[in-house]
Design a protein around this motif. Structure first.
Motif, PDB file in Angstrom:
ATOM      1  N   ARG A  29      41.477  34.796  40.908  1.00  0.00           N
ATOM      2  CA  ARG A  29      41.819  34.099  39.669  1.00  0.00           C
ATOM      3  C   ARG A  29      41.438  34.905  38.431  1.00  0.00           C
ATOM      4  O   ARG A  29      41.804  34.525  37.323  1.00  0.00           O
ATOM      5  N   VAL A  30      40.691  35.963  38.623  1.00  0.00           N
ATOM      6  CA  VAL A  30      40.264  36.798  37.499  1.00  0.00           C
ATOM      7  C   VAL A  30      41.199  37.991  37.419  1.00  0.00           C
ATOM      8  O   VAL A  30      41.208  38.852  38.298  1.00  0.00           O
ATOM      9  N   THR A  31      42.010  38.033  36.382  1.00  0.00           N
ATOM     10  CA  THR A  31      43.017  39.095  36.254  1.00  0.00           C
ATOM     11  C   THR A  31      42.511  40.275  35.437  1.00  0.00           C
ATOM     12  O   THR A  31      42.974  41.401  35.629  1.00  0.00           O
ATOM     13  N   ASP A  32      41.583  40.039  34.535  1.00  0.00           N
ATOM     14  CA  ASP A  32      41.087  41.119  33.695  1.00  0.00           C
ATOM     15  C   ASP A  32      40.005  41.896  34.444  1.00  0.00           C
ATOM     16  O   ASP A  32      39.100  41.309  35.045  1.00  0.00           O
ATOM     17  N   SER A  33      40.095  43.213  34.392  1.00  0.00           N
ATOM     18  CA  SER A  33      39.153  44.051  35.137  1.00  0.00           C
ATOM     19  C   SER A  33      37.732  43.913  34.604  1.00  0.00           C
ATOM     20  O   SER A  33      36.763  43.944  35.368  1.00  0.00           O
ATOM     21  N   PHE A  34      37.595  43.756  33.293  1.00  0.00           N
ATOM     22  CA  PHE A  34      36.259  43.610  32.717  1.00  0.00           C
ATOM     23  C   PHE A  34      35.643  42.256  33.094  1.00  0.00           C
ATOM     24  O   PHE A  34      34.439  42.165  33.332  1.00  0.00           O
ATOM     25  N   ASP A  35      36.465  41.199  33.142  1.00  0.00           N
ATOM     26  CA  ASP A  35      35.953  39.902  33.587  1.00  0.00           C
ATOM     27  C   ASP A  35      35.512  39.975  35.042  1.00  0.00           C
ATOM     28  O   ASP A  35      34.523  39.330  35.438  1.00  0.00           O
ATOM     29  N   ARG A  36      36.239  40.745  35.856  1.00  0.00           N
ATOM     30  CA  ARG A  36      35.847  40.897  37.252  1.00  0.00           C
ATOM     31  C   ARG A  36      34.498  41.616  37.357  1.00  0.00           C
ATOM     32  O   ARG A  36      33.661  41.267  38.193  1.00  0.00           O
TER      33      ARG A  36
END
Length: 213
Positions: A29-36
């Motif tokens: 559900r996390v698409t942004d690499s930084f959020d991951r």
């Protein structure tokens, strides 16, 4: 965990748990690499054998008001009582964020609340005669038309200028933008009037315009 227990493994498979939580259950559900990266960092910080270190207890967060830690007892009742004793509203500091991080959330929440209140208003006029929405908006359209200024004749204005200065160029550009705005408003209210008369269909843009008016 069940598989590790059945196999008699005394070590908790933290690597597998972090992968399941961070990559499978929530990672998709996390698409942004930084959020991951933030998610994986939280898991690395909060999942490990150090949680059960009796000599150096681990605190997820602790201040004068609350202490996030594992209960001393491992019974279900102790865990439920600990969870129910936690505050319902947490500050951003619990998640390792600055206290100002809550300002953006509160601003967005307040804006959405006021927008919902505006959307819930009755689509009638403010008078005691209970004017219908169509009549109320139609009167507004007539009032707007009476106040609309005709577009400026840019060619005539430019011709009246002896020599173009930098200020004159900016003035001409602003007049062009103003003319585009006037033409857009005129076209929009004309189409809205025609939609109320049934000459054209009421599109979502026109319905949103009528609601805003």
């Amino acid at each position: 965990l069940t598989k590790a227990s059945d196999n008699g493994d005394t070590n908790i498979p933290w690597g597998s748990l972090r992968y399941l939580v961070g990559e499978v259950m929530y990672g998709g559900r996390v698409t942004d690499s930084f959020d991951r990266r933030v998610l994986i960092t939280y898991l690395e910080e909060y999942m490990g054998d150090f949680l059960f270190d009796t000599y150096q207890p681990f605190h997820f967060f602790r201040n004068d008001d609350v202490d996030y830690k594992l209960p001393a007892s491992s019974t279900r009742t102790a865990h439920v009582e600990t969870i129910e004793g936690l505050p319902l509203v947490n500050s951003p500091e619990v998640f390792g964020l600055h206290a100002n991080a809550e300002m953006g959330y509160l601003t967005t929440a307040a804006r959405e609340m006021w927008q919902n209140l505006v959307d819930l208003q009755p689509r009638t006029g403010p008078s005691t005669a209970r004017v219908s929405r169509e009549s109320y908006v139609a009167n507004l359209v007539i009032d707007l038309r009476s106040k609309m200024h005709d577009p400026f004749d840019i060619a005539l204005i430019a011709k009246a200028m002896d020599s173009m200065t930098s200020t004159d160029v900016v003035l001409i550009q602003e007049l062009e933008r103003w003319n585009r705005l006037v033409n857009l408003i005129s076209t929009s209210i004309r189409d809205l009037d025609r939609a109320f008369l049934g000459e054209i269909g009421m599109s979502s843009e026109l319905d949103e315009l009528a609601t805003s008016l």
